[in-house]
Design an enzyme around this catalytic site. Structure first.
Site, PDB file in Angstrom:
ATOM      1  N   LYS A  41      41.021  50.189  27.997  1.00 50.83           N
ATOM      2  CA  LYS A  41      41.981  49.430  27.240  1.00 50.83           C
ATOM      3  C   LYS A  41      41.429  48.059  26.876  1.00 50.83           C
ATOM      4  O   LYS A  41      41.954  47.354  26.039  1.00 50.83           O
ATOM      5  CB  LYS A  41      43.244  49.235  28.100  1.00 50.83           C
ATOM      6  CG  LYS A  41      43.849  50.503  28.616  1.00 50.83           C
ATOM      7  CD  LYS A  41      44.950  50.183  29.661  1.00 50.83           C
ATOM      8  CE  LYS A  41      45.355  51.438  30.370  1.00 50.83           C
ATOM      9  NZ  LYS A  41      46.105  51.151  31.601  1.00 50.83           N
ATOM     10  N   ASP A 100      34.635  45.594  25.666  1.00 51.92           N
ATOM     11  CA  ASP A 100      35.025  44.278  26.167  1.00 51.92           C
ATOM     12  C   ASP A 100      33.865  43.572  26.871  1.00 51.92           C
ATOM     13  O   ASP A 100      33.593  42.406  26.638  1.00 51.92           O
ATOM     14  CB  ASP A 100      36.252  44.386  27.095  1.00 51.92           C
ATOM     15  CG  ASP A 100      36.078  45.384  28.241  1.00 51.92           C
ATOM     16  OD1 ASP A 100      35.014  46.039  28.347  1.00 51.92           O
ATOM     17  OD2 ASP A 100      37.027  45.512  29.046  1.00 51.92           O
ATOM     18  N   ASP A 103      28.400  45.263  31.756  1.00 52.70           N
ATOM     19  CA  ASP A 103      28.113  44.709  33.081  1.00 52.70           C
ATOM     20  C   ASP A 103      26.870  45.413  33.633  1.00 52.70           C
ATOM     21  O   ASP A 103      25.746  45.030  33.307  1.00 52.70           O
ATOM     22  CB  ASP A 103      29.377  44.933  33.926  1.00 52.70           C
ATOM     23  CG  ASP A 103      29.328  44.308  35.287  1.00 52.70           C
ATOM     24  OD1 ASP A 103      28.625  43.302  35.458  1.00 52.70           O
ATOM     25  OD2 ASP A 103      30.005  44.817  36.204  1.00 52.70           O
ATOM     26  N   LYS A 131      27.102  40.526  30.569  1.00 51.72           N
ATOM     27  CA  LYS A 131      26.651  39.980  31.859  1.00 51.72           C
ATOM     28  C   LYS A 131      25.269  40.557  32.157  1.00 51.72           C
ATOM     29  O   LYS A 131      25.139  41.455  32.981  1.00 51.72           O
ATOM     30  CB  LYS A 131      27.594  40.457  32.968  1.00 51.72           C
ATOM     31  CG  LYS A 131      28.681  39.507  33.383  1.00 51.72           C
ATOM     32  CD  LYS A 131      29.249  40.012  34.701  1.00 51.72           C
ATOM     33  CE  LYS A 131      30.728  40.114  34.677  1.00 51.72           C
ATOM     34  NZ  LYS A 131      31.288  40.701  35.905  1.00 51.72           N
ATOM     35  N   VAL A 153      35.583  38.211  35.258  1.00 47.49           N
ATOM     36  CA  VAL A 153      36.350  37.532  34.217  1.00 47.49           C
ATOM     37  C   VAL A 153      37.570  38.358  33.788  1.00 47.49           C
ATOM     38  O   VAL A 153      37.564  39.581  33.880  1.00 47.49           O
ATOM     39  CB  VAL A 153      35.467  37.212  32.986  1.00 47.49           C
ATOM     40  CG1 VAL A 153      34.449  36.140  33.312  1.00 47.49           C
ATOM     41  CG2 VAL A 153      34.766  38.462  32.460  1.00 47.49           C
ATOM     42  N   ARG A 165      45.494  40.930  30.962  1.00 46.58           N
ATOM     43  CA  ARG A 165      44.879  41.340  29.691  1.00 46.58           C
ATOM     44  C   ARG A 165      45.371  40.454  28.551  1.00 46.58           C
ATOM     45  O   ARG A 165      44.656  40.203  27.588  1.00 46.58           O
ATOM     46  CB  ARG A 165      45.253  42.792  29.354  1.00 46.58           C
ATOM     47  CG  ARG A 165      44.595  43.823  30.252  1.00 46.58           C
ATOM     48  CD  ARG A 165      44.778  45.220  29.663  1.00 46.58           C
ATOM     49  NE  ARG A 165      44.543  46.268  30.637  1.00 46.58           N
ATOM     50  CZ  ARG A 165      43.346  46.758  30.965  1.00 46.58           C
ATOM     51  NH1 ARG A 165      42.261  46.265  30.401  1.00 46.58           N
ATOM     52  NH2 ARG A 165      43.221  47.718  31.862  1.00 46.58           N
TER      53      ARG A 165
HETATM   54  P1  5GP Z   1      29.621  48.661  33.391  1.00 48.03           P
HETATM   55  O1  5GP Z   1      29.667  50.151  33.310  1.00 48.03           O
HETATM   56  O2  5GP Z   1      28.786  48.001  32.336  1.00 48.03           O
HETATM   57  O3  5GP Z   1      29.248  48.193  34.778  1.00 48.03           O
HETATM   58  O4  5GP Z   1      31.102  48.147  33.291  1.00 48.03           O
HETATM   59  C1  5GP Z   1      31.828  48.182  32.163  1.00 48.03           C
HETATM   60  C2  5GP Z   1      33.300  48.070  32.486  1.00 48.03           C
HETATM   61  O5  5GP Z   1      33.550  47.457  33.771  1.00 48.03           O
HETATM   62  C3  5GP Z   1      33.965  47.183  31.486  1.00 48.03           C
HETATM   63  O6  5GP Z   1      34.383  47.907  30.361  1.00 48.03           O
HETATM   64  C4  5GP Z   1      35.120  46.607  32.283  1.00 48.03           C
HETATM   65  O7  5GP Z   1      36.222  47.482  32.233  1.00 48.03           O
HETATM   66  C5  5GP Z   1      34.607  46.554  33.705  1.00 48.03           C
HETATM   67  N1  5GP Z   1      34.122  45.192  34.074  1.00 48.03           N
HETATM   68  C6  5GP Z   1      32.851  44.808  34.298  1.00 48.03           C
HETATM   69  N2  5GP Z   1      32.784  43.501  34.588  1.00 48.03           N
HETATM   70  C7  5GP Z   1      34.038  43.035  34.515  1.00 48.03           C
HETATM   71  C8  5GP Z   1      34.625  41.730  34.695  1.00 48.03           C
HETATM   72  O8  5GP Z   1      33.989  40.706  34.962  1.00 48.03           O
HETATM   73  N3  5GP Z   1      35.972  41.648  34.534  1.00 48.03           N
HETATM   74  C9  5GP Z   1      36.750  42.734  34.240  1.00 48.03           C
HETATM   75  N4  5GP Z   1      38.047  42.515  34.097  1.00 48.03           N
HETATM   76  N5  5GP Z   1      36.228  43.964  34.056  1.00 48.03           N
HETATM   77  C10 5GP Z   1      34.888  44.112  34.199  1.00 48.03           C
END
Ligand code: 5GP
Length: 177
Positions: A41, A100, A103, A131, A153, A165
């Site tokens: 979302k 969004d 990470d 990030k 964040v 959100r």
């Molecule tokens: P990744 O698969 O790149 O580790 O993570 C992606 C998802 O993790 C993002 O779409 C988000 O939903 C969540 N996420 C990663 N870091 C953050 C953060 O700092 N804050 C929030 N609210 N969600 C995060």
């Protein structure tokens, strides 16, 4: 555990950053049609704002998909599951995936591979936040609005346990010791 939300990027700054990225997209996609895919979302606020600044000369269509995310935890499980797939085919379309935050890169590396197999004409990634210090899987990010430090964040679509959100700015969740 108690915590507070500390503002990181203000509302005006977020909007201006998004507008500038939209300008780059307008240049790159002049004369084409654009299909935006929002990852639910978290990307909803960003995708809405971004799409408003796409030139009226570029026909834009939109679709959404949902993949499993963190749940109530702030630590990535590395497990990616499609919860809601796209409604429409992307074969032959110029696609931008709108996310969004990137990470670890787990979600996007999986998602981009999956979408590539469906043979779009082109496939790019646009993220509100990046990030890079946390990356585990390499992901090519074509458009980034803001690079953020290794902090959790919220706001502008990003949640903490489904809250915040709707914050119109981006803030950091700071936990009290
Ligand atoms: P990744 O698969 O790149 O580790 O993570 C992606 C998802 O993790 C993002 O779409 C988000 O939903 C969540 N996420 C990663 N870091 C953050 C953060 O700092 N804050 C929030 N609210 N969600 C995060």
């Amino acid at each position: 555990m108690s915590y507070k939300i500390v503002p990181l990027i203000g509302e005006e700054e977020v909007r201006e950053g998004i507008r500038q990225v939209a300008e780059k997209i307008n240049e790159a996609y002049a004369g084409k049609e654009l299909h935006l895919i929002g990852v639910l979302k978290g990307a909803v606020y960003f995708m809405t704002e971004l799409s408003k600044y796409i030139s009226q000369d570029i026909p834009v269509s939109m679709d959404f998909m949902s993949v499993s995310s963190y749940g109530a935890s702030t630590v990535s499980s590395g497990v990616v599951k499609i919860v809601k797939d796209l409604d429409e085919s992307i074969t032959g379309k110029d696609v931008i995936v709108v996310e969004d935050i990137v990470d670890t890169g787990n979600t996007l590396s999986y998602l981009l591979e999956l979408l590539k197999d469906r043979q779009p004409a082109s496939l790019r990634l646009c993220t509100l936040l990046d990030k890079p210090s946390r990356r585990k899987k390499e992901v090519k990010v074509d458009y980034t609005v803001f690079t953020v430090p290794d902090k959790f964040v919220v706001g502008y679509g990003l949640d903490y346990d489904q809250r915040y959100r709707n914050l119109p700015y981006i803030g950091v969740v700071e936990f009290d010791d």
